[in-house]
Design a protein around this motif. Structure first.
Motif, PDB file in Angstrom:
ATOM      1  N   LEU A 144      -5.653   3.397   1.647  1.00  0.00           N
ATOM      2  CA  LEU A 144      -4.566   2.452   1.852  1.00  0.00           C
ATOM      3  C   LEU A 144      -4.000   2.590   3.248  1.00  0.00           C
ATOM      4  O   LEU A 144      -4.166   3.606   3.913  1.00  0.00           O
ATOM      5  CB  LEU A 144      -3.444   2.690   0.833  1.00  0.00           C
ATOM      6  CG  LEU A 144      -3.807   2.610  -0.643  1.00  0.00           C
ATOM      7  CD1 LEU A 144      -2.674   3.163  -1.480  1.00  0.00           C
ATOM      8  CD2 LEU A 144      -4.110   1.176  -1.021  1.00  0.00           C
ATOM      9  N   THR A 145      -3.312   1.556   3.679  1.00  0.00           N
ATOM     10  CA  THR A 145      -2.504   1.638   4.889  1.00  0.00           C
ATOM     11  C   THR A 145      -1.328   0.683   4.723  1.00  0.00           C
ATOM     12  O   THR A 145      -1.382  -0.245   3.911  1.00  0.00           O
ATOM     13  CB  THR A 145      -3.308   1.278   6.146  1.00  0.00           C
ATOM     14  OG1 THR A 145      -2.520   1.540   7.306  1.00  0.00           O
ATOM     15  CG2 THR A 145      -3.707  -0.187   6.147  1.00  0.00           C
ATOM     16  N   THR A 146      -0.248   0.922   5.426  1.00  0.00           N
ATOM     17  CA  THR A 146       0.913   0.052   5.368  1.00  0.00           C
ATOM     18  C   THR A 146       1.488  -0.122   6.756  1.00  0.00           C
ATOM     19  O   THR A 146       1.364   0.761   7.605  1.00  0.00           O
ATOM     20  CB  THR A 146       1.982   0.613   4.411  1.00  0.00           C
ATOM     21  OG1 THR A 146       3.110  -0.248   4.406  1.00  0.00           O
ATOM     22  CG2 THR A 146       2.429   2.005   4.837  1.00  0.00           C
ATOM     23  N   PRO A 193       1.869  -3.386   0.405  1.00  0.00           N
ATOM     24  CA  PRO A 193       0.930  -2.425   0.954  1.00  0.00           C
ATOM     25  C   PRO A 193      -0.429  -3.069   1.062  1.00  0.00           C
ATOM     26  O   PRO A 193      -0.730  -4.025   0.357  1.00  0.00           O
ATOM     27  CB  PRO A 193       0.937  -1.298  -0.083  1.00  0.00           C
ATOM     28  CG  PRO A 193       2.207  -1.492  -0.851  1.00  0.00           C
ATOM     29  CD  PRO A 193       2.481  -2.957  -0.831  1.00  0.00           C
ATOM     30  N   SER A 194      -1.281  -2.552   1.918  1.00  0.00           N
ATOM     31  CA  SER A 194      -2.582  -3.171   2.117  1.00  0.00           C
ATOM     32  C   SER A 194      -3.657  -2.125   2.227  1.00  0.00           C
ATOM     33  O   SER A 194      -3.405  -0.948   2.349  1.00  0.00           O
ATOM     34  CB  SER A 194      -2.574  -4.027   3.395  1.00  0.00           C
ATOM     35  OG  SER A 194      -2.333  -3.209   4.505  1.00  0.00           O
ATOM     36  N   THR A 195      -4.899  -2.577   2.142  1.00  0.00           N
ATOM     37  CA  THR A 195      -6.033  -1.703   2.295  1.00  0.00           C
ATOM     38  C   THR A 195      -6.618  -1.896   3.671  1.00  0.00           C
ATOM     39  O   THR A 195      -6.544  -2.971   4.246  1.00  0.00           O
ATOM     40  CB  THR A 195      -7.105  -2.042   1.238  1.00  0.00           C
ATOM     41  OG1 THR A 195      -7.471  -3.399   1.412  1.00  0.00           O
ATOM     42  CG2 THR A 195      -6.578  -1.823  -0.167  1.00  0.00           C
ATOM     43  N   PRO A 196      -7.295  -0.873   4.228  1.00  0.00           N
ATOM     44  CA  PRO A 196      -7.766  -0.994   5.597  1.00  0.00           C
ATOM     45  C   PRO A 196      -9.060  -1.740   5.722  1.00  0.00           C
ATOM     46  O   PRO A 196      -9.553  -1.906   6.805  1.00  0.00           O
ATOM     47  CB  PRO A 196      -7.956   0.474   6.012  1.00  0.00           C
ATOM     48  CG  PRO A 196      -8.245   1.177   4.731  1.00  0.00           C
ATOM     49  CD  PRO A 196      -7.470   0.457   3.685  1.00  0.00           C
ATOM     50  N   ALA A 247      -8.060  -3.044  -4.067  1.00  0.00           N
ATOM     51  CA  ALA A 247      -8.337  -2.623  -2.708  1.00  0.00           C
ATOM     52  C   ALA A 247      -9.819  -2.367  -2.575  1.00  0.00           C
ATOM     53  O   ALA A 247     -10.496  -1.986  -3.517  1.00  0.00           O
ATOM     54  CB  ALA A 247      -7.569  -1.344  -2.387  1.00  0.00           C
ATOM     55  N   ALA A 248     -10.365  -2.553  -1.380  1.00  0.00           N
ATOM     56  CA  ALA A 248     -11.785  -2.332  -1.170  1.00  0.00           C
ATOM     57  C   ALA A 248     -12.102  -0.851  -1.283  1.00  0.00           C
ATOM     58  O   ALA A 248     -11.318  -0.002  -0.911  1.00  0.00           O
ATOM     59  CB  ALA A 248     -12.202  -2.844   0.207  1.00  0.00           C
TER      60      ALA A 248
END
Length: 544
Positions: A151-153, A243-246, A6-7
């Motif tokens: 993180l964000t989902t 899950p993903s990063t913003p 993730a960034a």
């Protein structure tokens, strides 16, 4: 530099920023977003097995952090006050004492698995430690702190954080402050066989209100400036399921995504996903030769390359076809120099691959030989030794300056030729007498004839990466001398002198473009980097 990442957000302290930049290798930093209201403490002590240059040692790793009690779909999830404490046995302290070390500094990169509803990805928790005294007896205990990815989902369900592998860089110093020999030690740690309960936290994620960003899409806080590293517009939009990063993506781990898009109404109800690219999902991937890695490891990368090579004598340029390159990444080493600079060093090895052979695909070039005779030749670049990639990232806060040298011995082989429309029988063994030769900046370390390509990249804090970075690709340049030819001709006709006079000579400029790499061996590759069968997704276009 491995697996999906993730960034990272920006560090406000110069030393911490430099250390983080070294470990993420040119990842962009974004401002922190707000943590969800309500939080609880994480405090886990886990057994690990660490491999040092002298051999394996048991260790204890303590991970502490503050995480939100809960979150809503589309909300940024952050861990604060993160620290990683590594306790190594007395034998390690004795090893450092034997090196005349009085103090030691530590850098850590902890892989944390992020899971939700059966999907998972990896993020990296990075840390730096102040110099600590090497104890005369007893265990060596070091604690690092640092920024971690937000993180964000886009879907509801419990989001779990699980401790994984730990990479450690140790920089011992003598009492007078000078480095020991060696100046740095790399330590790789994995959870021990009895490391049960590696789940650090479980964060319930519930459906948000109508003001929440559309599910399934990463969001950027309104106050955060947009930022993305160098990427290729052909990366597809990512489907749901992770899950993903913003923010964008980290280039250090061999895994990269693309800048996030705002979700549209059609995204509502989709599950979690990694950051999506700017290109529409329907963008067609250009044709490319197969690039399947057999028996990949966790450090395997693959990428496509293409470009142009000038042929000075013929006053023309030859197109280097799209070719498959496969790499095995070496262990990254953090190097604290006596002048105070910090470098991230990594040496990797690889090869070209075409139909099971270490070569480029055949390609055709047409020139005016001797200025008047149209000549068409079918050529192949054959690898005659190891392909070596050496990356050196210099940290000069807030800049990250990367230099990457790629070295490979290549023999130019002529398969067939045609002069003014008349076929020329060059025979089966027409090739240069030795590999193409470039000026070598380190001839004592890398003797012999070989091609040398140099890629330079830079990332100013808060801006896009420019130039070349191994994991995300970019332009590489070099200059070669084409040697004389041998074995050319058939039926008693010797064409060696003809081809040598027409083609061989110095001053031939090469500009090669490498595409985004595919992290072949990770469990879940980042969307937009790999095809379904783990080949590079990005096919670069040649540039002059």
């Amino acid at each position: 530099m491995r697996g999906q990442r993730a960034a990272l957000r920006p560090s406000r302290a110069q030393t911490r920023g430099a250390a983080i930049a070294a470990l993420v290798a040119l990842a962009p930093f974004l401002p922190a977003a707000a943590v969800a209201l309500g939080s609880h403490e994480v405090d886990a002590r886990l057994p690990y097995l660490c491999t040092l240059p002298s051999g394996p040692q048991t260790a204890t790793v303590r991970i502490r952090a503050t995480v939100p009690d809960r979150a809503t779909v589309g909300e940024t999830i952050e861990a604060d006050d993160v620290s990683t404490t590594l306790e190594l046995p007395a034998a390690v302290a004795a090893e450092l004492t034997a090196l005349e070390a009085a103090t030691v500094r530590m850098e850590t990169t902890l892989t944390v698995g992020v899971g939700q509803n059966g999907g998972s990805t990896d993020v990296t928790w990075l840390g730096t430690a102040q110099p600590a005294a090497v104890p005369a007896e007893g265990p060596l205990t070091l604690t690092s702190t640092g920024d971690v990815p937000a993180l964000t989902t886009g879907t509801a369900g419990e989001l779990t954080l699980t401790a994984g592998n730990l990479a450690v860089g140790l920089a011992p110093s003598k009492a007078d402050g000078t480095p020991t020999g060696p100046a740095s030690l790399s330590v790789s740690c994995v959870p021990g066989p009895d490391a049960e309960g590696r789940t650090l936290a479980g964060i319930p994620v519930t459906a948000g209100s109508t003001g929440t960003p559309s599910p399934g899409a990463p969001s950027i806080p309104p106050t955060a400036p947009s930022s993305s590293p160098a990427s290729f517009p052909s990366s597809p939009a990512a489907p749901s399921g992770q899950p993903s990063t913003p923010s964008g993506r980290e280039t250090a781990g061999g895994a990269a995504g693309a800048p996030p898009d705002r979700a549209s109404a059609s995204d509502a109800g989709k599950g979690p996903r990694v950051a999506t690219g700017n290109a529409p999902a329907t963008a067609a991937r250009p044709k490319a030769p197969p690039c399947v890695t057999e028996k990949p490891t966790s450090t395997s990368l693959s990428a496509y390359i293409t470009g142009y090579s000038n042929v000075r004598k013929l006053d023309g340029a030859s197109l280097i076809p799209v070719s498959c390159v496969q790499l095995e990444q070496g262990e990254p080493v953090i190097d604290f120099r006596p002048d105070g600079s910090i470098h991230l060093l990594q040496k990797s090895e690889g090869s070209l691959l075409y139909q099971g052979r270490k070569q480029s695909p055949p390609f055709t070039s047409t020139f005016l030989t001797f200025g008047f005779a149209p000549t068409t030749a079918t050529l192949v670049l054959e690898q005659a030794g190891p392909l070596i990639v050496e990356s050196d990232v210099l940290l000069v806060f807030p800049d990250n300056i990367a230099e990457t040298y790629i070295r490979v011995p290549l023999v130019l082989r002529v398969l067939d030729a045609e002069v003014n429309g008349t076929p020329l029988d060059v025979g089966p063994g027409c090739r240069t007498v030795k590999p193409l030769a470039s000026p070598e900046p380190q001839p004592a370390k890398y003797p012999g004839d070989h091609l040398v390509l140099l890629g330079k990249g830079q990332l100013l804090n808060g801006t896009d990466a420019t130039g070349y970075v191994l994991t995300s690709g970019g332009p590489l340049t070099g200059e070669v001398t084409v040697p004389a030819f041998k074995g050319c001709g058939a039926g008693g006709e010797n064409l060696d002198r003809l081809l040598t006079a027409a083609i061989s000579g110095p001053g031939n400029h090469i500009r090669q473009i490498q595409g985004q790499t595919c992290a072949v061996g990770v469990e879940v590759p980042t969307e937009g980097q790999c095809t379904a069968d783990r080949q590079p997704y990005v096919v670069p276009k040649p540039e002059r």
